[in-house]
Every structure is written in structure tokens, then in C-alpha cells.
Enzyme design. Structure first.
Site, PDB file in Angstrom:
ATOM      1  N   ASP A 183       0.854  -1.187   0.000  1.00 33.12           N
ATOM      2  CA  ASP A 183       0.000   0.000   0.000  1.00 33.12           C
ATOM      3  C   ASP A 183       0.887   1.234   0.000  1.00 33.12           C
ATOM      4  O   ASP A 183       2.086   1.162   0.309  1.00 33.12           O
ATOM      5  CB  ASP A 183      -0.910   0.013   1.232  1.00 33.12           C
ATOM      6  CG  ASP A 183      -2.105   0.947   1.063  1.00 33.12           C
ATOM      7  OD1 ASP A 183      -2.322   1.444  -0.065  1.00 33.12           O
ATOM      8  OD2 ASP A 183      -2.832   1.180   2.046  1.00 33.12           O
ATOM      9  N   GLU A 194       1.898   3.977  -4.088  1.00 36.12           N
ATOM     10  CA  GLU A 194       1.431   2.593  -4.194  1.00 36.12           C
ATOM     11  C   GLU A 194       2.384   1.755  -5.045  1.00 36.12           C
ATOM     12  O   GLU A 194       2.701   0.612  -4.690  1.00 36.12           O
ATOM     13  CB  GLU A 194       0.025   2.586  -4.791  1.00 36.12           C
ATOM     14  CG  GLU A 194      -1.039   3.104  -3.830  1.00 36.12           C
ATOM     15  CD  GLU A 194      -2.356   3.406  -4.530  1.00 36.12           C
ATOM     16  OE1 GLU A 194      -3.369   3.520  -3.825  1.00 36.12           O
ATOM     17  OE2 GLU A 194      -2.379   3.552  -5.782  1.00 36.12           O
ATOM     18  N   ASP A 240      -5.145  -2.960  -2.522  1.00 31.16           N
ATOM     19  CA  ASP A 240      -6.478  -2.348  -2.623  1.00 31.16           C
ATOM     20  C   ASP A 240      -6.514  -1.229  -3.652  1.00 31.16           C
ATOM     21  O   ASP A 240      -7.490  -0.484  -3.728  1.00 31.16           O
ATOM     22  CB  ASP A 240      -6.965  -1.848  -1.254  1.00 31.16           C
ATOM     23  CG  ASP A 240      -6.062  -0.807  -0.643  1.00 31.16           C
ATOM     24  OD1 ASP A 240      -5.752   0.182  -1.317  1.00 31.16           O
ATOM     25  OD2 ASP A 240      -5.671  -0.967   0.536  1.00 31.16           O
ATOM     26  N   ASP A 248      -1.208  -0.925   5.048  1.00 30.60           N
ATOM     27  CA  ASP A 248      -1.681   0.438   5.288  1.00 30.60           C
ATOM     28  C   ASP A 248      -1.027   1.024   6.539  1.00 30.60           C
ATOM     29  O   ASP A 248      -0.583   2.171   6.558  1.00 30.60           O
ATOM     30  CB  ASP A 248      -3.207   0.426   5.432  1.00 30.60           C
ATOM     31  CG  ASP A 248      -3.762   1.769   5.866  1.00 30.60           C
ATOM     32  OD1 ASP A 248      -4.005   2.609   4.988  1.00 30.60           O
ATOM     33  OD2 ASP A 248      -3.963   1.987   7.087  1.00 30.60           O
ATOM     34  N   HIS A 295      30.399  20.676  -4.584  1.00 25.14           N
ATOM     35  CA  HIS A 295      31.609  21.177  -3.951  1.00 25.14           C
ATOM     36  C   HIS A 295      32.765  21.262  -4.940  1.00 25.14           C
ATOM     37  O   HIS A 295      32.770  20.620  -6.000  1.00 25.14           O
ATOM     38  CB  HIS A 295      32.007  20.263  -2.782  1.00 25.14           C
ATOM     39  CG  HIS A 295      32.282  18.860  -3.226  1.00 25.14           C
ATOM     40  ND1 HIS A 295      33.467  18.469  -3.795  1.00 25.14           N
ATOM     41  CD2 HIS A 295      31.509  17.747  -3.191  1.00 25.14           C
ATOM     42  CE1 HIS A 295      33.422  17.185  -4.097  1.00 25.14           C
ATOM     43  NE2 HIS A 295      32.237  16.714  -3.736  1.00 25.14           N
ATOM     44  N   GLU A 316      26.863  12.809   0.713  1.00 21.13           N
ATOM     45  CA  GLU A 316      27.028  11.927  -0.433  1.00 21.13           C
ATOM     46  C   GLU A 316      26.699  10.480  -0.051  1.00 21.13           C
ATOM     47  O   GLU A 316      26.642  10.116   1.136  1.00 21.13           O
ATOM     48  CB  GLU A 316      28.466  12.036  -0.961  1.00 21.13           C
ATOM     49  CG  GLU A 316      28.793  11.196  -2.189  1.00 21.13           C
ATOM     50  CD  GLU A 316      27.911  11.491  -3.395  1.00 21.13           C
ATOM     51  OE1 GLU A 316      26.723  11.106  -3.339  1.00 21.13           O
ATOM     52  OE2 GLU A 316      28.408  12.062  -4.373  1.00 21.13           O
TER      53      GLU A 316
END
Length: 414
Positions: free
Chosen positions: A13, A54, A79, A128, A217, A293
Site C-alpha cells: 500500500d 502505491e 487495494d 496500510d 563542492h 554523499e
């Protein structure tokens, strides 16, 4: 006798509190025979739509299953009518944010090994709950901690108003029925998909965007030798060339006069570059941990050729999947994308409608550009980013982003 093929059930989900908004996914792998939970995974993924979350949950669940047994058969239960129908091949995948995720999901297992089944939301509570734990963690500025998860225990309880399902249903009506994975979805509406279409041409005035000016940098002694230099290595300082580059970019940005704040990775090379610019602009430097990094593990300090010679299989896996980690426990690009997206959302909230200089590294800059474009993960390998180069991304109030600049080095040629 041939051993019986193992069968997993993957329940997945995802949700977004805003659609698009702060988003997360959850997935659980279960043994089909016993119902035993074998693996849980969840992640806060920053700003995304419900449908993207999802798909990310589906992808994570399949990967978790494959780690357990790459030869297994898998039943995916979700779902989301949209994801189930698209992955089953019955609906087309129109949205550009979802196509690469769906393509990647199809490569985890052979297509014939995976079947998809739509289930009511009430039968997907475990995933969920995991998704909501991830979103709650993101709200706290953290990532989901499996050790503190109570999703499995709570899955038997009714879904609360704070759940991914509730967050979906609370999204603005303009997102359409496809934005939620609730019961009784309108198939025609879900085919249209929930994610708002990018604005084309002139639109309403959305106010001043938040702009990230992204500065890689300056050079270190490792840069011209093209050695892996991430978070887990020697943390080198700027070289003499790098210090001159920092001074040059400071003069250029001072002439433009648009920077209002400076943030930087905690690593020394970024702190030194940021300090040179901030001093010239009369600003202070705020450290943002999420901008560091990638940790390249055992590859730190090695050239690409040396890694190819010593760890050829690990390198090949890393080049073909953003979920693969460098040898020795480094970070995958997928993990880095999660923390960079989290840092982005924190900075967007802190510096709304302002122009911020973010002094960081190759991977975070490329990741922010990739996410702004909605480009697939492997696009990281298709961008060039020079030392002390400038890129820029503007973020608008409607959730859209615009890449304004990439790898500008004009200030280094004067």
C-alpha cells in the site's frame, strides 16, 4: 523428487497526505501456507502522489520477496484497482511517473511468477499501517524504524482517521476517485489516474517559487583521479584547485545577488565550499545531514577500474539496479533518494518562497534534478556534473517543479 515451489503473498500500500504531498509506502511478505509474516518494509519517500506511493510499495514488496527466495511464486494483493489492473496488463499506464516504476516491478520476478489480486481496503490493513508509520516518521524528520513498528499488531484494529486510506479520502476533490484506493472505485475514473497533469503553457500566478541553487563542492585531491569519495571514506578537504573554484563561484553568486540562505552537507569539502561562498555573501551556513554523499562502502577511495577488478559482480549489480548497494554495506541509490527527498521537503518547509544555495555532492544534486523531472532512477547514470558546477530547481505551490539550470560552469572559465 523436486521440491515444491514456495509461494509468497505480498500485500502493499502507499499513501500521500495531500496528493501530491508527504508520502510513504508499506509492504509485507507472508508465507501463503501459514500466513506467517516473513518480512516488513516501509519508507517515507518525500513528496509524491498516492499512485506513485502505491507503486513504490509494490516494488519494495517484490524486492523483499525476492531476497527471501528468487524462485518463489508471488501473489500480490493490493487495494489499488489502478495498480492491479495496470500490472495485470488490462489497463494502460499513461502517467510518466508510474511507467518506470511499473517497468522496474516487472523485472523483479519473471512475469509468469507473479499474479495480482484486488482486495478491499479492510483486508490490507497491515500494509496500510506500515505506510502510515513511514509517513509519521517522515513528519518527524526521520525514516521508518522496523524495530519500533507495531503495524502487525495494530492491523486488526479499525483504520483510524490518520491512516493512508483516510489521508487518501481527505485529498482535494479535484484529484478524482482514482486518488484513493478505497472500496468501490470507479474504473473509468481510475484509468484517468490521480496525479495532476503538469501545467502546460500559461497558468495562474502561483507566487514566488522556492528555488534551490545546487552547488557541487570544489575539487578535492580525489576528484581528478576519479575515485569514489562518499560519506564513508576519508572525508577529504578541498585541494588548491577546489579552493580557487569555491572563490570563483562565490564571486559569481555575489554578482547575481539572489541567494538568501546557505545550507550544506556535513562533509568537509562541502563545508569548506559553503563557507567561502557564505562569507562572500555575508550569510551563515546551516548543515543539512540529508545532503551528504552516498556511502560507497568498500569502494571508497578506489577508481572505477579498481572496483571493476576487485568486485565485478557487485559493480554490475549496482550499475543495473538503484536498489543494489556497493560492497561492504554502503548505501543504494534508492536509500539515498529517500533521505534526499526528506531533506528537500524539510528545506522547502523552512525556506518557502526563498532562494537557497545547497552545497552538496554529485548524487544528491542528480537525485534532486531527477525527482523534479520525474525521470526514471537510471537517469542518474546519464547526467554529467562537474566539480563546483551550479544547477537550479524551482518548486511551485501547486507541487510542480522546474529545472532551471544543470551543470553550469561558466563562472570557472573567467
Amino acid at each position: 523428487m523436486t521440491a515444491a515451489r514456495r509461494v509468497f503473498v505480498v500485500e502493499a500500500d502507499g499513501g500521500s497526505r495531500g496528493n501530491p504531498g508527504p508520502a510513504g509506502y508499506g509492504a509485507v511478505v507472508k508465507d501463503s501456507a501459514s500466513g506467517e509474516t516473513l518480512r516488513e518494509t516501509a519508507e517515507f519517500i518525500g513528496r509524491a502522489t498516492n499512485n506513485v506511493a502505491e507503486y513504490r510499495g509494490l516494488l519494495a514488496g517484490l524486492r523483499a520477496a525476492r531476497e527471501l527466495d528468487p524462485e518463489a511464486a508471488v501473489l500480490v494483493r493490493m487495494d489499488s484497482k489502478l495498480v492491479v489492473e495496470q500490472m495485470s496488463g488490462r489497463w494502460k499506464i499513461k502517467h510518466p511517473d508510474m511507467r518506470p516504476l511499473a517497468t522496474e516491478a516487472k523485472t523483479v520476478y519473471p512475469p509468469e511468477a507473479v499474479t495480482y489480486e484486488w482486495i478491499p481496503r479492510a483486508e490490507n490493513k497491515h500494509a496500510d499501517r506500515l505506510a502510515n508509520e513511514a509517513m509519521d516518521a517522515g513528519k518527524r524528520g526521520e525514516q521508518w524504524d522496523p524495530g519500533s513498528s507495531s503495524a502487525e499488531l495494530a492491523a486488526g484494529a479499525p483504520t483510524s482517521a490518520g491512516s493512508a486510506a483516510a489521508a487518501d479520502s481527505a485529498a482535494p476533490a479535484a484529484t478524482g476517485p482514482g486518488s484513493a484506493s478505497g472500496s468501490g472505485p470507479d474504473p473509468a475514473a481510475e484509468r484517468e489516474q490521480a496525479a495532476p497533469a503538469p501545467r502546460v503553457g500559461w497558468g495562474p500566478d502561483l507566487g514566488t517559487p522556492t528555488t534551490f541553487v545546487l552547488l557541487r563542492h570544489g575539487e578535492t585531491p580525489l576528484t581528478p583521479e576519479k575515485r569514489f569519495s562518499g560519506s564513508g571514506g576519508s572525508d577529504p578537504a578541498l585541494s588548491a584547485v577546489g579552493r580557487r573554484q569555491a572563490a570563483a563561484v562565490a564571486e559569481s553568486l555575489a554578482a547575481r545577488g539572489t541567494i538568501q540562505a546557505v545550507v550544506a552537507s556535513p562533509l568537509r569539502r562541502c563545508q569548506e565550499t559553503a563557507a567561502a561562498v557564505a562569507e562572500r555573501l555575508g550569510l551563515s551556513v546551516r548543515t543539512e545531514e540529508g545532503l551528504r554523499e552516498t556511502d560507497f562502502g568498500a569502494w571508497e577511495g578506489l577508481t572505477f577500474a579498481e572496483v571493476r577488478e576487485r568486485h565485478p559482480e557487485d559493480l554490475q549489480a549496482w550499475l543495473t539496479s538503484t536498489a543494489a548497494r556497493p560492497t561492504g554495506g554502503g548505501e543504494s541509490f534508492e536509500t539515498v533518494a529517500g533521505r534526499v527527498a526528506l531533506a528537500r521537503d524539510k528545506l522547502l518547509a523552512r525556506y518557502a518562497s526563498r532562494t537557497v544555495l545547497a552545497v552538496t555532492h554529485v548524487t544528491p544534486v542528480k537525485t534532486l534534478v531527477r525527482l523534479a523531472l520525474g525521470a526514471p532512477p537510471d537517469s542518474l547514470f546519464r547526467m554529467e556534473l562537474s566539480a563546483a558546477s551550479l544547477s537550479a530547481v524551482a518548486y511551485y505551490a501547486d507541487g510542480n517543479a522546474s529545472v532551471r539550470l544543470l551543470n553550469d560552469t561558466a563562472h570557472l572559465r573567467s
